[in-house]
Design a protein around this motif. Structure first.
Motif, mmCIF file in Angstrom:
data_model
loop_
_atom_site.group_PDB
_atom_site.id
_atom_site.type_symbol
_atom_site.label_atom_id
_atom_site.label_comp_id
_atom_site.label_asym_id
_atom_site.label_seq_id
_atom_site.Cartn_x
_atom_site.Cartn_y
_atom_site.Cartn_z
ATOM 1 N N MET A 1 0.839 -1.188 0.000
ATOM 2 C CA MET A 1 0.000 0.000 0.000
ATOM 3 C C MET A 1 0.886 1.255 0.000
ATOM 4 S SD MET A 1 -3.088 -1.055 0.025
ATOM 5 C CE MET A 1 -4.209 -2.330 0.595
ATOM 6 N N PHE A 2 0.541 2.207 -0.828
ATOM 7 C CA PHE A 2 1.247 3.487 -0.853
ATOM 8 C C PHE A 2 0.218 4.603 -0.682
ATOM 9 C CE2 PHE A 2 4.096 0.654 -3.094
ATOM 10 C CZ PHE A 2 5.324 0.985 -2.541
ATOM 11 N N SER A 3 0.378 5.400 0.362
ATOM 12 C CA SER A 3 -0.597 6.456 0.635
ATOM 13 C C SER A 3 -0.013 7.510 1.558
ATOM 14 C CB SER A 3 -1.844 5.862 1.293
ATOM 15 O OG SER A 3 -2.738 6.884 1.674
ATOM 16 N N SER A 4 -0.401 8.752 1.308
ATOM 17 C CA SER A 4 -0.125 9.848 2.243
ATOM 18 C C SER A 4 -1.441 10.483 2.668
ATOM 19 C CB SER A 4 0.781 10.904 1.584
ATOM 20 O OG SER A 4 0.136 11.469 0.449
ATOM 21 N N ALA A 5 -2.550 9.775 2.446
ATOM 22 C CA ALA A 5 -3.891 10.336 2.652
ATOM 23 C C ALA A 5 -4.155 10.739 4.089
ATOM 24 C CB ALA A 5 -4.948 9.339 2.190
ATOM 25 N N THR A 6 -3.558 10.044 5.050
ATOM 26 C CA THR A 6 -3.848 10.348 6.459
ATOM 27 C C THR A 6 -3.029 11.519 6.982
ATOM 28 O OG1 THR A 6 -2.260 8.630 7.112
ATOM 29 C CG2 THR A 6 -4.581 7.991 6.987
ATOM 30 N N LYS A 7 -2.123 12.061 6.171
ATOM 31 C CA LYS A 7 -1.326 13.218 6.611
ATOM 32 C C LYS A 7 -2.171 14.487 6.671
ATOM 33 C CE LYS A 7 3.223 11.642 5.016
ATOM 34 N NZ LYS A 7 4.355 11.919 4.097
ATOM 35 N N VAL A 8 -3.191 14.555 5.811
ATOM 36 C CA VAL A 8 -4.092 15.707 5.783
ATOM 37 C C VAL A 8 -5.421 15.263 6.381
ATOM 38 C CG1 VAL A 8 -5.257 17.423 4.355
ATOM 39 C CG2 VAL A 8 -2.971 16.617 3.724
#
Length: 337
Positions: A1-8
């Motif tokens: 899984m690749f995600s930065s969605a929870t940073k914002v």
């Protein structure tokens, strides 16, 4: 899984990503080996956000089958972010280039399959798997609990209460939400969400002024932690989202899972996913008429509570778990060919 969605915080992409990780860990920890933002070899690389470093990683060996999650298209960003030229055009081209790099795309609404085709991505490379939410966080409560939640959240218990959820931006129809609050001073309106992307939010300056000094019957909560969101759904009478453009808002599923009647702007894309299980209005006048009807007609309200339960059942974790496992198994087999 690749995600930065929870940073914002306070955006639906992060909620969808969190829900999927939770589902896979709860149901398939003995079948799938999952890592997050790890560039080691994998059978499948599932990209949830379009970060440049993720895009570059697609050119590295060992990525396996590349899966892209389509949470937005260029046209759905209009009214969300205030991007100036030429950066706007460059970013839009980049997003489509990212999607084209994928071996398979996942969309949360089937109406986006022909739209992707217009960008040169054939339907055979697109799979429809809808969003879902967990009943552990979002579920109905009885009248006693509702009254207690209203006390905790400073929500009047003697008024009909309407809830909107999402980032505060033009695309979400927040200006219409504000106008309708002014039109119905006897009702109470709440908007849960904030300026997740700060000053680049479309309409930021004007909206910020209203948020600081709202009508007396309109409450802006700011960004609320996801594990507290259920309290707001359970403390109100109606969910209302006047967005002008969406894919499949997590907030609709969260509201439905809590048994809330749903009122939306009349967008054709909703027909593909929730059919006739919601009320709609094509403009602010019709939306106002629906609010008036629902606030005065308990029978109509109960009818759409029942329909919300049907939505929740159709998009439950239990119904979607097997679909995700089958999809990953199929993609893994294609990778080994």
């Amino acid at each position: 899984m690749f995600s930065s969605a929870t940073k914002v915080k306070g955006q639906g992409v992060g909620s969808a990503y969190t829900e999927l990780i939770g589902l896979l860990q709860r149901h398939f920890s003995n079948v799938l080996e999952i890592s997050c933002n790890n560039y080691s070899r994998a059978d499948i690389s599932h990209y949830h956000t379009v970060d440049p470093q993720f895009y570059l990683s697609t050119f590295f060996p060992g990525r396996g089958r590349k899966i892209g999650y389509v949470h937005f298209l260029p046209e759905t960003l209009e009214g969300s972010l205030k991007l100036v030229q030429p950066f706007k055009t460059i970013f839009y081209h980049y997003v489509i280039s990212f999607y084209r790099r994928m071996d398979q795309l996942v969309v949360v609404n089937p109406s986006f399959i022909p739209k992707l085709a217009k960008y040169g991505i054939p339907a055979a490379r697109v799979t429809y798997i809808p969003n879902f939410v967990s009943k552990k966080l979002f579920h109905p409560v009885d009248k006693t609990v509702k009254n207690e939640l209203q006390k905790q959240l400073n929500i009047p218990s003697n008024k009909f209460v309407i809830l909107g959820v999402g980032q505060i931006q033009e695309r979400k129809g927040v200006f219409d939400f504000i106008k309708l609050a002014q039109q119905f001073p006897e009702l109470h309106f709440i908007w849960v969400g904030g300026f997740s992307f700060g000053r680049i939010t479309d309409g930021y300056d004007q909206l910020k002024k209203i948020v600081k000094n709202p009508p007396h019957n309109l409450q802006f909560t700011g960004i609320v932690e996801r594990n507290k969101m259920g309290d707001y759904y359970d403390a109100v009478d109606l969910f209302f989202l006047p967005s002008f453009n969406e894919l499949f808002p997590m907030s609709i599923l969260e509201a439905a899972s809590c048994g809330l009647p749903i009122l939306l702007r009349d967008l054709s894309l909703y027909q593909a996913i929730i059919k006739d299980d919601y009320l709609a209005g094509k403009d602010i006048q019709q939306l106002g008429e629906r609010i008036s009807e629902l606030s005065q007609n308990s029978q109509l309200l109960n009818e759409y509570r029942f329909k919300a339960a049907q939505i929740a059942k159709a998009y439950s974790e239990e119904n979607l778990a097997g679909q995700w496992l089958d999809f990953y198994i199929q993609q893994s087999r294609l990778n080994k060919k």
